[in-house]
Design a protein around this motif. Structure first.
Motif, PDB file in Angstrom:
ATOM      1  N   GLU A  11      -5.884  -3.948   3.611  1.00 23.67           N
ATOM      2  CA  GLU A  11      -4.597  -3.457   2.952  1.00 23.67           C
ATOM      3  C   GLU A  11      -3.339  -3.490   4.083  1.00 23.67           C
ATOM      4  O   GLU A  11      -2.287  -3.717   3.786  1.00 23.67           O
ATOM      5  N   LYS A  12      -3.753  -3.334   5.270  1.00 28.01           N
ATOM      6  CA  LYS A  12      -2.632  -3.415   6.337  1.00 28.01           C
ATOM      7  C   LYS A  12      -2.148  -4.848   6.405  1.00 28.01           C
ATOM      8  O   LYS A  12      -0.915  -5.111   6.397  1.00 28.01           O
ATOM      9  N   VAL A  13      -2.956  -5.642   6.383  1.00 19.74           N
ATOM     10  CA  VAL A  13      -2.693  -7.317   6.734  1.00 19.74           C
ATOM     11  C   VAL A  13      -1.665  -7.549   5.253  1.00 19.74           C
ATOM     12  O   VAL A  13      -0.614  -8.185   5.503  1.00 19.74           O
ATOM     13  N   ASP A  16       1.611  -5.541   5.770  1.00 15.03           N
ATOM     14  CA  ASP A  16       2.281  -6.153   6.860  1.00 15.03           C
ATOM     15  C   ASP A  16       2.985  -7.772   6.472  1.00 15.03           C
ATOM     16  O   ASP A  16       4.288  -7.992   6.893  1.00 15.03           O
ATOM     17  N   LEU A  17       2.275  -8.274   5.953  1.00 16.92           N
ATOM     18  CA  LEU A  17       2.532  -9.719   5.482  1.00 16.92           C
ATOM     19  C   LEU A  17       3.793  -9.692   4.624  1.00 16.92           C
ATOM     20  O   LEU A  17       4.505 -10.454   4.628  1.00 16.92           O
ATOM     21  N   ALA A  18       3.599  -8.799   3.643  1.00 14.79           N
ATOM     22  CA  ALA A  18       4.661  -8.456   2.526  1.00 14.79           C
ATOM     23  C   ALA A  18       5.985  -8.329   3.298  1.00 14.79           C
ATOM     24  O   ALA A  18       7.146  -8.757   2.914  1.00 14.79           O
ATOM     25  N   LEU A  20       7.076  -8.754   6.500  1.00 19.22           N
ATOM     26  CA  LEU A  20       7.261  -9.976   7.111  1.00 19.22           C
ATOM     27  C   LEU A  20       8.040 -11.009   6.103  1.00 19.22           C
ATOM     28  O   LEU A  20       9.007 -11.639   6.715  1.00 19.22           O
ATOM     29  N   MET A  21       7.168 -11.153   5.183  1.00 17.12           N
ATOM     30  CA  MET A  21       7.865 -12.151   4.267  1.00 17.12           C
ATOM     31  C   MET A  21       9.221 -11.802   3.720  1.00 17.12           C
ATOM     32  O   MET A  21       9.965 -12.672   3.477  1.00 17.12           O
ATOM     33  N   ARG A  22       9.437 -10.469   3.192  1.00 11.69           N
ATOM     34  CA  ARG A  22      10.537 -10.060   2.573  1.00 11.69           C
ATOM     35  C   ARG A  22      11.512 -10.259   3.798  1.00 11.69           C
ATOM     36  O   ARG A  22      12.750 -10.704   3.463  1.00 11.69           O
ATOM     37  N   SER A  23      11.409  -9.831   5.030  1.00  8.83           N
ATOM     38  CA  SER A  23      12.261 -10.085   6.196  1.00  8.83           C
ATOM     39  C   SER A  23      12.719 -11.480   6.418  1.00  8.83           C
ATOM     40  O   SER A  23      13.955 -11.739   6.509  1.00  8.83           O
ATOM     41  N   GLN A  69       2.444 -18.843  10.864  1.00  4.06           N
ATOM     42  CA  GLN A  69       2.066 -17.812  12.072  1.00  4.06           C
ATOM     43  C   GLN A  69       2.369 -16.661  11.949  1.00  4.06           C
ATOM     44  O   GLN A  69       1.682 -16.053  12.515  1.00  4.06           O
ATOM     45  N   PHE A  70       3.392 -16.127  11.131  1.00  2.96           N
ATOM     46  CA  PHE A  70       3.342 -14.831  10.582  1.00  2.96           C
ATOM     47  C   PHE A  70       1.756 -14.293  10.244  1.00  2.96           C
ATOM     48  O   PHE A  70       1.488 -13.053  10.460  1.00  2.96           O
ATOM     49  N   MET A  71       1.388 -15.150   9.399  1.00  2.00           N
ATOM     50  CA  MET A  71      -0.105 -14.537   8.888  1.00  2.00           C
ATOM     51  C   MET A  71      -1.106 -14.569   9.935  1.00  2.00           C
ATOM     52  O   MET A  71      -1.900 -13.509   9.899  1.00  2.00           O
TER      53      MET A  71
END
Length: 138
Positions: A11-13, A16-18, A20-23, A69-71
């Protein structure tokens, strides 16, 4: 125990990925590259990579590389936090494959401290070269 922690890590992944992708989408929009953001968040909605002009292909490849890389960063962070939580809640021996787990297992098997030291003296540690040094871990 570990299953519920693994679910929390998953859930954290995702969270956090969502984030980072919004950013990343906002940064791309500020750079006047909204098409790149759409290609990353909704693949197949626009033209394929082969249909883009060369300059756009290069930008798309760079953006995809950054996304991967974000992933990796998000997954690494979740794994580290999961390990810390496991250690905090259940002790260092709860981490599969750790030296603490191995030593506890040896102790349960009845090995003495001297026997463990004899085994550890035979352990050889050396560097390992990988095909992808950017993915190396300490």
């Amino acid at each position: 125990m570990q299953t519920s922690l693994a679910l929390l890590a998953a859930e954290k992944v995702e969270r956090d990925l969502a984030h980072l992708m919004r950013s990343f989408d906002r940064v791309l929009a500020e750079l006047d590259e909204p098409g790149l953001a759409q290609a990353l968040t909704a693949p197949g909605a626009g033209p394929s990579l082969a249909q883009l002009p060369p300059a756009q292909q290069e930008k798309s490849i760079q953006a995809l590389s950054m996304m991967f890389q974000f992933m990796n960063l998000v997954e690494e962070n979740a794994a580290v936090q999961l390990r810390r939580r496991l250690e905090d809640e259940h002790g260092a021996g709860a981490v599969r494959g750790s030296w603490s787990e191995t030593l506890a297992h040896w102790q349960q098997q009845g090995l003495s401290a001297e026997q463990m030291l004899a085994i550890l003296r035979q352990v050889e540690v050396g560097p390992v070269l990988t095909a992808h040094p950017t993915e190396a871990k300490r």
